[in-house]
Design a protein around this motif. Sequence first.
Motif, PDB file in Angstrom:
ATOM      1  N   TYR A  11      -1.744 -14.663  24.155  1.00 32.48           N
ATOM      2  CA  TYR A  11      -3.245 -14.498  24.767  1.00 32.48           C
ATOM      3  C   TYR A  11      -3.757 -13.461  25.107  1.00 32.48           C
ATOM      4  O   TYR A  11      -4.683 -12.825  24.863  1.00 32.48           O
ATOM      5  CB  TYR A  11      -3.479 -15.707  25.466  1.00 32.48           C
ATOM      6  N   THR A  12      -2.877 -12.586  25.898  1.00 35.48           N
ATOM      7  CA  THR A  12      -3.319 -11.227  26.373  1.00 35.48           C
ATOM      8  C   THR A  12      -3.377 -10.432  25.540  1.00 35.48           C
ATOM      9  O   THR A  12      -4.333  -9.553  25.459  1.00 35.48           O
ATOM     10  CB  THR A  12      -2.208 -10.970  27.622  1.00 35.48           C
ATOM     11  N   GLU A  13      -2.459 -10.287  24.543  1.00 36.07           N
ATOM     12  CA  GLU A  13      -2.773  -9.163  23.162  1.00 36.07           C
ATOM     13  C   GLU A  13      -3.832  -9.670  22.446  1.00 36.07           C
ATOM     14  O   GLU A  13      -4.571  -8.743  22.021  1.00 36.07           O
ATOM     15  CB  GLU A  13      -1.204  -9.550  22.606  1.00 36.07           C
ATOM     16  N   GLN A  14      -4.159 -10.946  22.444  1.00 40.10           N
ATOM     17  CA  GLN A  14      -5.423 -11.602  21.564  1.00 40.10           C
ATOM     18  C   GLN A  14      -6.526 -10.804  22.009  1.00 40.10           C
ATOM     19  O   GLN A  14      -7.493 -10.181  21.394  1.00 40.10           O
ATOM     20  CB  GLN A  14      -5.404 -12.968  21.608  1.00 40.10           C
ATOM     21  N   LEU A  15      -6.706 -10.832  23.488  1.00 38.36           N
ATOM     22  CA  LEU A  15      -7.799 -10.269  24.150  1.00 38.36           C
ATOM     23  C   LEU A  15      -7.959  -8.827  24.173  1.00 38.36           C
ATOM     24  O   LEU A  15      -8.944  -8.146  23.828  1.00 38.36           O
ATOM     25  CB  LEU A  15      -7.651 -10.542  25.571  1.00 38.36           C
ATOM     26  N   ARG A  16      -6.838  -8.083  23.992  1.00 37.39           N
ATOM     27  CA  ARG A  16      -6.844  -6.805  23.954  1.00 37.39           C
ATOM     28  C   ARG A  16      -7.457  -6.185  22.517  1.00 37.39           C
ATOM     29  O   ARG A  16      -8.234  -5.536  22.440  1.00 37.39           O
ATOM     30  CB  ARG A  16      -5.288  -6.026  24.026  1.00 37.39           C
ATOM     31  N   ALA A  27      -4.911  -2.484  30.169  1.00 34.77           N
ATOM     32  CA  ALA A  27      -4.941  -3.157  31.714  1.00 34.77           C
ATOM     33  C   ALA A  27      -6.073  -2.542  32.413  1.00 34.77           C
ATOM     34  O   ALA A  27      -6.302  -2.921  33.466  1.00 34.77           O
ATOM     35  CB  ALA A  27      -3.395  -2.811  32.091  1.00 34.77           C
ATOM     36  N   SER A  29      -9.335  -2.265  32.936  1.00 33.90           N
ATOM     37  CA  SER A  29     -10.580  -2.846  32.578  1.00 33.90           C
ATOM     38  C   SER A  29     -11.687  -1.951  33.270  1.00 33.90           C
ATOM     39  O   SER A  29     -12.738  -2.106  32.611  1.00 33.90           O
ATOM     40  CB  SER A  29     -10.665  -4.388  33.239  1.00 33.90           C
TER      41      SER A  29
END
Length: 66
Positions: A11-16, A27, A29
């Motif tokens: 999920y964190t990679e999808q957001l990136r 990281a 932001s």
Amino acid sequence: MTVYSLNHLPYTEQLRWRAQRCPIHAAASQAADLAVAEWEPFDPLLHAAYICTRLPHTPARTPGHR
């Protein structure tokens, strides 16, 4: 049109990816972006001209032809 499937990514990679940030700056932001993200939400009604319902024609290969 190119469609990316991010389902296999965490999920964190999808957001990136969606924020269009490189792994180094993902990281941070608070870091300012030099360019605005270029994603355009796809709307099948507005973008109907870009939808192909058939595969493009490819000529048949002849033996020995590459």
